[in-house]
Design an enzyme around this catalytic site. Structure first.
Site, PDB file in Angstrom:
ATOM      1  N   GLY A  60       4.678  58.829 -31.841  1.00 11.18           N
ATOM      2  CA  GLY A  60       4.684  60.441 -31.968  1.00 11.18           C
ATOM      3  C   GLY A  60       6.137  60.708 -32.314  1.00 11.18           C
ATOM      4  O   GLY A  60       7.017  59.716 -32.303  1.00 11.18           O
ATOM      5  N   HIS A 109       4.353  65.133 -24.128  1.00 12.55           N
ATOM      6  CA  HIS A 109       5.827  64.466 -24.393  1.00 12.55           C
ATOM      7  C   HIS A 109       6.479  65.413 -25.523  1.00 12.55           C
ATOM      8  O   HIS A 109       7.534  65.580 -25.805  1.00 12.55           O
ATOM      9  CB  HIS A 109       5.613  63.309 -24.656  1.00 12.55           C
ATOM     10  CG  HIS A 109       6.789  62.427 -24.861  1.00 12.55           C
ATOM     11  ND1 HIS A 109       7.578  61.463 -24.051  1.00 12.55           N
ATOM     12  CD2 HIS A 109       7.635  62.315 -26.163  1.00 12.55           C
ATOM     13  CE1 HIS A 109       8.519  60.816 -24.748  1.00 12.55           C
ATOM     14  NE2 HIS A 109       8.690  61.496 -25.998  1.00 12.55           N
ATOM     15  N   GLU A 110       5.797  65.530 -26.710  1.00 14.00           N
ATOM     16  CA  GLU A 110       6.192  65.910 -27.725  1.00 14.00           C
ATOM     17  C   GLU A 110       6.440  67.319 -27.861  1.00 14.00           C
ATOM     18  O   GLU A 110       7.399  67.798 -28.348  1.00 14.00           O
ATOM     19  CB  GLU A 110       5.260  65.782 -29.125  1.00 14.00           C
ATOM     20  CG  GLU A 110       4.605  64.058 -29.517  1.00 14.00           C
ATOM     21  CD  GLU A 110       6.073  63.367 -29.539  1.00 14.00           C
ATOM     22  OE1 GLU A 110       7.133  63.757 -29.779  1.00 14.00           O
ATOM     23  OE2 GLU A 110       5.926  62.122 -29.303  1.00 14.00           O
ATOM     24  N   HIS A 153       9.827  68.009 -26.329  1.00 15.13           N
ATOM     25  CA  HIS A 153      10.803  67.880 -27.427  1.00 15.13           C
ATOM     26  C   HIS A 153      11.044  69.449 -27.844  1.00 15.13           C
ATOM     27  O   HIS A 153      12.225  69.716 -28.101  1.00 15.13           O
ATOM     28  CB  HIS A 153      10.684  66.935 -28.376  1.00 15.13           C
ATOM     29  CG  HIS A 153      10.778  65.308 -28.110  1.00 15.13           C
ATOM     30  ND1 HIS A 153      12.027  65.089 -27.657  1.00 15.13           N
ATOM     31  CD2 HIS A 153      10.145  64.433 -27.957  1.00 15.13           C
ATOM     32  CE1 HIS A 153      12.105  63.608 -27.484  1.00 15.13           C
ATOM     33  NE2 HIS A 153      10.857  63.426 -27.425  1.00 15.13           N
ATOM     34  N   GLN A 179      13.536  65.633 -33.202  1.00 13.42           N
ATOM     35  CA  GLN A 179      14.270  64.279 -33.112  1.00 13.42           C
ATOM     36  C   GLN A 179      14.850  64.142 -34.165  1.00 13.42           C
ATOM     37  O   GLN A 179      15.766  63.105 -34.393  1.00 13.42           O
ATOM     38  CB  GLN A 179      13.075  63.340 -32.545  1.00 13.42           C
ATOM     39  CG  GLN A 179      12.660  63.364 -30.985  1.00 13.42           C
ATOM     40  CD  GLN A 179      11.707  62.526 -30.741  1.00 13.42           C
ATOM     41  OE1 GLN A 179      10.180  62.808 -31.216  1.00 13.42           O
ATOM     42  NE2 GLN A 179      11.826  61.533 -30.117  1.00 13.42           N
ATOM     43  N   CYS A 193      10.871  56.927 -25.257  1.00 18.64           N
ATOM     44  CA  CYS A 193      11.102  57.912 -26.322  1.00 18.64           C
ATOM     45  C   CYS A 193      11.956  57.422 -27.028  1.00 18.64           C
ATOM     46  O   CYS A 193      12.815  56.677 -26.820  1.00 18.64           O
ATOM     47  CB  CYS A 193      11.826  58.997 -25.632  1.00 18.64           C
ATOM     48  SG  CYS A 193      12.017  60.428 -26.509  1.00 18.64           S
ATOM     49  N   LEU A 194      11.613  57.596 -28.535  1.00 20.23           N
ATOM     50  CA  LEU A 194      12.579  57.090 -29.362  1.00 20.23           C
ATOM     51  C   LEU A 194      13.971  57.580 -29.573  1.00 20.23           C
ATOM     52  O   LEU A 194      15.027  57.126 -30.131  1.00 20.23           O
ATOM     53  CB  LEU A 194      11.947  57.291 -30.913  1.00 20.23           C
ATOM     54  CG  LEU A 194      10.651  56.754 -31.120  1.00 20.23           C
ATOM     55  CD1 LEU A 194       9.990  57.093 -32.463  1.00 20.23           C
ATOM     56  CD2 LEU A 194      10.892  55.064 -31.214  1.00 20.23           C
TER      57      LEU A 194
HETATM   58  O1  GNR Z   1       6.798  55.885 -29.183  1.00 26.52           O
HETATM   59  C1  GNR Z   1       6.497  56.648 -27.985  1.00 26.52           C
HETATM   60  N1  GNR Z   1       5.921  56.227 -27.005  1.00 26.52           N
HETATM   61  C2  GNR Z   1       5.317  56.849 -26.043  1.00 26.52           C
HETATM   62  C3  GNR Z   1       4.735  56.048 -24.926  1.00 26.52           C
HETATM   63  C4  GNR Z   1       4.469  56.757 -24.042  1.00 26.52           C
HETATM   64  C5  GNR Z   1       4.423  58.086 -23.667  1.00 26.52           C
HETATM   65  C6  GNR Z   1       5.119  58.871 -24.891  1.00 26.52           C
HETATM   66  C7  GNR Z   1       5.454  58.441 -26.082  1.00 26.52           C
HETATM   67  S1  GNR Z   1       5.879  59.149 -27.203  1.00 26.52           S
HETATM   68  C8  GNR Z   1       7.158  57.916 -27.898  1.00 26.52           C
HETATM   69  C9  GNR Z   1       7.753  58.424 -29.243  1.00 26.52           C
HETATM   70  C10 GNR Z   1       8.567  59.783 -29.076  1.00 26.52           C
HETATM   71  O2  GNR Z   1       9.790  59.444 -28.643  1.00 26.52           O
HETATM   72  N2  GNR Z   1       8.254  60.795 -29.257  1.00 26.52           N
HETATM   73  O3  GNR Z   1       8.918  61.774 -28.851  1.00 26.52           O
HETATM   74 NI    NI Z   2      10.098  61.296 -27.263  1.00 24.79          NI
END
Ligand code: GNR
Ligand code: NI
Length: 169
Positions: free
Chosen positions: A47, A136-137, A140, A52, A94-95
């Site tokens: 995601g 999670h998104e 952000h 980001q 998280c990236l």
């Molecule tokens: O690549 C991603 N893997 C992930 C694994 C578990 C829960 C959430 C994520 S999101 C993350 C990519 C990212 O940072 N999205 O904001």
């Molecule tokens: Ni993230």
């Protein structure tokens, strides 16, 4: 052709920006979502939120498929936690926080609404990874990060490591 965008890394203060609601469903929105999908695939993420890539609008892309060929785009995503819910832990990454993985507890029963690139509204009750990932998104888009769920000690440790690692990069 789609473009690879630069992903902001914690503790970049721009990651704390609250994203604005999208009201124009135009070509530039399509182009940004294409570029975000390309960037997400390139980074092997599942995601990516516009925040980001330093675009402070309420846009999220995702692909939860094994073969990485089911792109999803969420414009103005919002969720409500259902009254009947449990908190379920999952090890997230998280990236924007490379090398940091942590168990995060989130409600498992939500109601999700969003618009597509044409502005059409959608609503579902997601389960599993979709529920975890969209929460999670949306964090952000609110300027919130995984490190906000852990102790100050752990947060400080990862902040120092990434400051060193990403200095002048
Ligand atoms: O690549 C991603 N893997 C992930 C694994 C578990 C829960 C959430 C994520 S999101 C993350 C990519 C990212 O940072 N999205 O904001
Ligand atoms: Ni993230």
């Amino acid at each position: 052709m789609s473009k690879k965008l630069k992903i902001l890394v914690f503790p970049d203060p721009k990651l704390r920006t609250v994203a604005k609601k999208i009201t124009k469903f135009d070509k530039s929105l399509e182009k940004l979502s294409d570029n975000m999908l390309h960037t997400m695939y390139d980074a092997n993420g599942i995601g990516l939120a516009a925040t980001q890539v330093d675009e402070h609008i309420r846009l999220v892309v995702m692909d939860l498929s094994e073969d990485r060929n089911e792109p999803m785009v969420f414009v103005n995503p919002e969720y409500k936690v259902q009254k009947e819910h449990k908190l379920v832990e999952f090890e997230e990454g998280c990236l924007s926080i490379p090398g940091f993985n942590h168990n995060i507890a989130r409600p498992d029963n939500i109601e999700l609404k969003w618009q597509d690139l044409k502005g059409k509204e959608h609503e579902i009750k997601p389960e599993g990874m979709l529920s975890i990932c969209i929460q999670h998104e949306i964090d952000h888009l609110e300027g919130k990060l995984m490190v906000d769920y852990v102790s100050a000690l752990k947060r400080d440790r990862v902040r120092k490591r990434l400051l060193k690692e990403f200095k002048r990069k």
